[in-house]
Design an enzyme around this catalytic site. Structure first.
Site, PDB file in Angstrom:
ATOM      1  N   GLU A  45      84.679  66.655  34.054  1.00 49.18           N
ATOM      2  CA  GLU A  45      84.352  67.891  33.342  1.00 49.18           C
ATOM      3  C   GLU A  45      85.294  69.028  33.755  1.00 49.18           C
ATOM      4  O   GLU A  45      85.576  69.218  34.939  1.00 49.18           O
ATOM      5  CB  GLU A  45      82.899  68.271  33.647  1.00 49.18           C
ATOM      6  CG  GLU A  45      82.351  69.423  32.843  1.00 49.18           C
ATOM      7  CD  GLU A  45      80.856  69.613  33.066  1.00 49.18           C
ATOM      8  OE1 GLU A  45      80.248  70.359  32.294  1.00 49.18           O
ATOM      9  OE2 GLU A  45      80.310  69.022  34.013  1.00 49.18           O
ATOM     10  N   LYS A 114      80.107  70.950  24.585  1.00 50.14           N
ATOM     11  CA  LYS A 114      78.902  70.527  25.300  1.00 50.14           C
ATOM     12  C   LYS A 114      77.668  71.065  24.591  1.00 50.14           C
ATOM     13  O   LYS A 114      77.617  72.232  24.191  1.00 50.14           O
ATOM     14  CB  LYS A 114      78.955  71.049  26.745  1.00 50.14           C
ATOM     15  CG  LYS A 114      77.924  70.442  27.681  1.00 50.14           C
ATOM     16  CD  LYS A 114      78.203  70.838  29.129  1.00 50.14           C
ATOM     17  CE  LYS A 114      77.264  70.159  30.102  1.00 50.14           C
ATOM     18  NZ  LYS A 114      77.586  70.487  31.518  1.00 50.14           N
ATOM     19  N   CYS A 175      78.268  65.593  31.125  1.00 54.59           N
ATOM     20  CA  CYS A 175      77.445  65.823  32.320  1.00 54.59           C
ATOM     21  C   CYS A 175      75.952  65.911  32.017  1.00 54.59           C
ATOM     22  O   CYS A 175      75.278  64.907  31.892  1.00 54.59           O
ATOM     23  CB  CYS A 175      77.936  67.064  33.058  1.00 54.59           C
ATOM     24  SG  CYS A 175      77.362  67.128  34.782  1.00 54.59           S
ATOM     25  N   SER A 376      77.609  74.527  72.023  1.00 48.75           N
ATOM     26  CA  SER A 376      76.570  74.888  72.994  1.00 48.75           C
ATOM     27  C   SER A 376      75.986  73.697  73.725  1.00 48.75           C
ATOM     28  O   SER A 376      75.257  73.872  74.705  1.00 48.75           O
ATOM     29  CB  SER A 376      75.441  75.625  72.274  1.00 48.75           C
ATOM     30  OG  SER A 376      74.746  74.741  71.409  1.00 48.75           O
TER      31      SER A 376
END
Length: 749
Positions: A45, A114, A175, A376
């Site tokens: 896309e 789309k 999509c 840490s």
């Protein structure tokens, strides 16, 4: 019989607004598709401009440059005798659409916009695009003059149409149209469309991969036909990592698929199949045939071209071998033999790969020379260090496999055009600087755990004390105010105690940036380092961190991951890479070490006690708040049955404590370090979780409703007689367990 067609899908690591790099990767994919004998190539896309251009989509420049790239493709002889579709934004009648543009032999065949936009989670497509709502309708599109001069066309069809070749019919989904309940592939299949191409921008999320493959398989199983799924890969400029996994399915079986996590910029996946098998499969499903007989037709763009060859037997190039009824590149054959058994990774392995790939893209595209990490010795910073080490392993693997682009990027990052990586540990020593910043409140155990982990992964490690800086800052305050704040254990107030903790935390941020800017200068290398944050999703949700402390960094690879998933990841990483230093890190209780130690040197401050809730409880709060859209009252109504070891009053107190902390600390989300998106309940308000950051922390109306419900339960001598209902999606194949709400008469949920 013998109507074999070879088609190719492309996985591309594009970069928003990088038109030059994007076009080169598109050309490379077309070249590789041709070498594989493919007559049709599809891509992901918005591949021309990059998916995450966001508000750049408003700029005319973005549209112009997209057309310029398309012009280069149309001119190229490389694109002759192969049908190609690419993704780009197109403006039609002053409306911008997210489109696929199909072309063949210097002619544009169709611009397909789309029809279903994605606006949930991380997506905001309707901010920039409009959906095409005219089903089975095409209009004339007037081409830009620079395109018309190449194609000899002035008008091309624009809209919801399909392409009809001499031997088959091709349709398109983009999509979200695959995910939508009313997917386009069903009516297209009814109308005889045999190949459906989906150009996608599907992002990584833990436990999501199987969903995509299931949808592709289901689409081709239910409707019959060939489904081509092309997806983006990598970090194209935002918090998202696109995880590839392009695939081709025929009649419910995935014939071939690309890698889910990899550093390659271009990967072409192809499959050869017989069109007659599609026709036979569809005809055998009688109910489908009866429905198809009355289907409404799609407009067809007819083209004098065939995807199949006249040869009954396709002869693949020498670089390919037959494997499980399809053809695979020898380069990936060893992996290909196993992928049907393992279509997707378990969550722990996903964590080890996706953020590591995201880190690599961010590093090579940021122009920096490596990473600086305050280490840490706790789970969070250790997990971050392991992700950098995982990145180094992926880089070494890619270089050994012959990926010239990865090697070129690595040499540019390091500043040595002849650098030859030998091992992940040696590379990690060049790429990663770790630093333990101790104070008088730090324990010997955390210092040694940090040093041991740094030694095993190979990072360039420093251990420093920052008490001098803390004393200097306090001295300024004391000089001006004549007041000396004290810790709680020394008789100080909560305000004093918190202020003294925050001084240490914020100074670590300042020191981290100083070292990040100058450590490569000290080591005789050009450039600077990216500062890595290491706050997890649960602590962000609770607000359990100091604003502008060492969680304020350039990027945070674990910011979207829960504490529970991080622990599982470290256990997986310990076993997979044999890092023994992780044993003691996993056994230790989480602590910030900002308050004085006990007299015997034992840590006095523990995170879960400080927060007033466990990390497991935090994960539950987060999922109910985000995934199930629960406010304080509905969260109580769900948890009072889930947590059957607590009384209603205890559950109410926990819920109210969480929402007070959430409201008081929500402002911290506005400055949260950008992180790689992973969990479905991420509290990141900059992209994923759009909510206010100024709340009335008393939640008076909501808490009154909870109190009234508790009183009603007590008055009615409430007992548990549950019936279970699912309140969150149930994921299979190793996904997260569903939340089960126990719903009872008399309780409104």
């Amino acid at each position: 019989m013998g109507r074999t067609a070879t088609v190719a899908v492309s996985t591309l690591n594009q970069w928003a607004m990088d038109f030059d790099g994007n076009s080169k990767r598109i050309f490379q994919s077309i070249q590789e598709a041709r070498e594989a004998g493919a007559t049709y190539r599809s891509g992901p896309e918005l591949e021309i401009c990059g998916y995450s251009c966001e508000d750049h989509f408003y700029e005319p420049d973005t549209l112009l440059h997209s057309w310029e790239v398309l012009a280069e493709l149309l001119r190229s002889n490389l694109c002759e005798n192969i049908l190609v579709d690419v993704g780009m934004p197109v403006m039609h009648k002053n409306v911008t659409y997210n489109c696929r543009v199909a072309f063949l032999n210097h002619k544009i065949l169709l611009i397909r916009p789309k029809m279903q936009l994605c606006d949930d989670g991380n997506y905001r497509e309707s901010r920039w695009f409009s959906p095409w709502t005219k089903e089975r309708t095409v209009e004339d599109y007037f081409l830009p003059r620079m395109i018309g001069q190449i194609t000899g066309q002035s008008l091309v069809p624009f809209g919801d149409a399909v392409i009809s070749t001499r031997d088959t019919c091709i349709g398109f989904e983009i999509c979200e149209e695959l995910w939508n309940p009313a997917s386009n592939h069903i009516p297209m299949a009814y109308d005889g469309v045999e190949i459906i191409a989906n150009g996608s921008g599907s992002h990584f999320e833990l436990r999501k991969a199987y969903v995509t493959y299931d949808l592709v398989k289901s689409a081709s199983f239910k409707a019959g036909g060939c489904y081509m799924f092309s997806n983006l890969r990598g970090c194209d400029g935002t918090r998202l990592y696109f995880n590839g996994g392009s695939c081709i399915a025929v009649n419910g079986k995935i014939l071939n698929r690309g890698q889910q996590f990899a550093l390659e910029d271009v990967e072409v996946t192809f499959a050869t199949f017989d069109l007659e098998e599609i026709r036979c499969y569809r005809n055998s499903v009688r109910s489908r045939s009866h429905t198809a007989a009355k289907a409404q037709p799609y407009p067809r763009v007819k083209v004098d071209f065939a995807l199949t060859t006249d040869n009954l037997i396709w002869d693949p190039p020498d670089r390919f071998i037959e494997c499980d009824n399809c053809f695979a590149d020898k380069k990936y054959h060893s992996d290909h033999q196993h992928w049907e058994k393992k279509l997707y990774c378990p969550p722990e392995e996903e964590i080890s790969l996706a953020p590591a790939c995201w880190l690599w893209d961010y590093l090579r595209r940021s122009g920096q020379g490596g990473f600086f990490l305050p280490l840490s010795g706790g789970i969070d910073s250790s997990a971050t260090a392991c992700l950098v080490y995982s990145m180094c392993c992926l880089v070494i693997r890619a270089v050994v496999a012959g990926d010239c682009q990865v090697l070129a990027d690595l040499r540019r990052i390091i500043g040595d055009p002849k650098y030859d990586p030998k091992s992940p540990e040696k590379l990690c020593n060049i790429i990663l600087v770790t630093c333990y910043m101790g104070t008088e409140n730090s324990s010997i155990d955390t210092r040694s755990r940090a040093a041991n982990l740094a030694s095993e992964i190979g990072s360039y490690h420093l251990s420093i004390g920052i008490d001098t800086a803390v004393t200097a800052i306090l001295g300024i305050f004391q000089q001006v105010t004549k007041f000396s704040p004290k810790f709680r254990v020394q008789g100080g107030s909560p305000r004093e105690n918190l202020a003294l903790q925050n001084i240490q935390a914020r100074l670590r941020m300042i020191i981290a940036y100083l070292f990040a800017q100058l450590m490569l200068w000290v080591r005789g290398r050009p450039g600077g380092l990216l500062v890595l944050g290491s706050g997890n999703a649960d602590e962000s949700l609770r607000g359990y961190f100091t604003k502008y402390d060492c969680s304020s960094a350039d990027i945070n690879p674990i910011g979207g991951i829960s504490k529970d998933d991080l622990k599982k990841f470290l256990e997986f990483f310990r076993q997979s890479y044999g890092i023994t230093a992780l044993n003691s890190i996993l056994e230790a209780q989480p602590t910030a070490e900002l308050e004085p130690l006990h007299e015997d040197g034992v840590v006095a401050q523990l995170d879960e006690i400080d927060m007033g809730m466990t990390y497991k409880e935090l994960g539950t709060f987060g999922r109910l708040r985000k995934q199930n859209c629960a406010g304080p009252f509905s969260m109580f109504c769900k948890l009072v049955y889930m947590w059957d070891n607590c009384t209603p009053k205890e559950v109410a107190d926990k819920v109210k404590h969480f929402y007070r902390c959430y409201a008081i600390n929500r402002h911290k989300m506005t400055v949260l370090t950008p992180s790689c998106h992973a969990e479905t309940y991420s509290p990141d308000d900059n992209r994923f979780d759009h909510r206010p950051f100024l709340y009335n922390h008393t939640w008076k109306w909501q808490f009154n409703a909870i109190d009234n419900q508790v009183k009603q339960m007590i008055d009615e001598k409430w007992t548990r007689q549950p019936r279970r209902v699912t309140v969150a999606p149930e994921y299979k194949h190793g996904g997260p367990k569903p939340f089960n709400s126990l719903v009872y008469p008399g309780v409104v949920v």
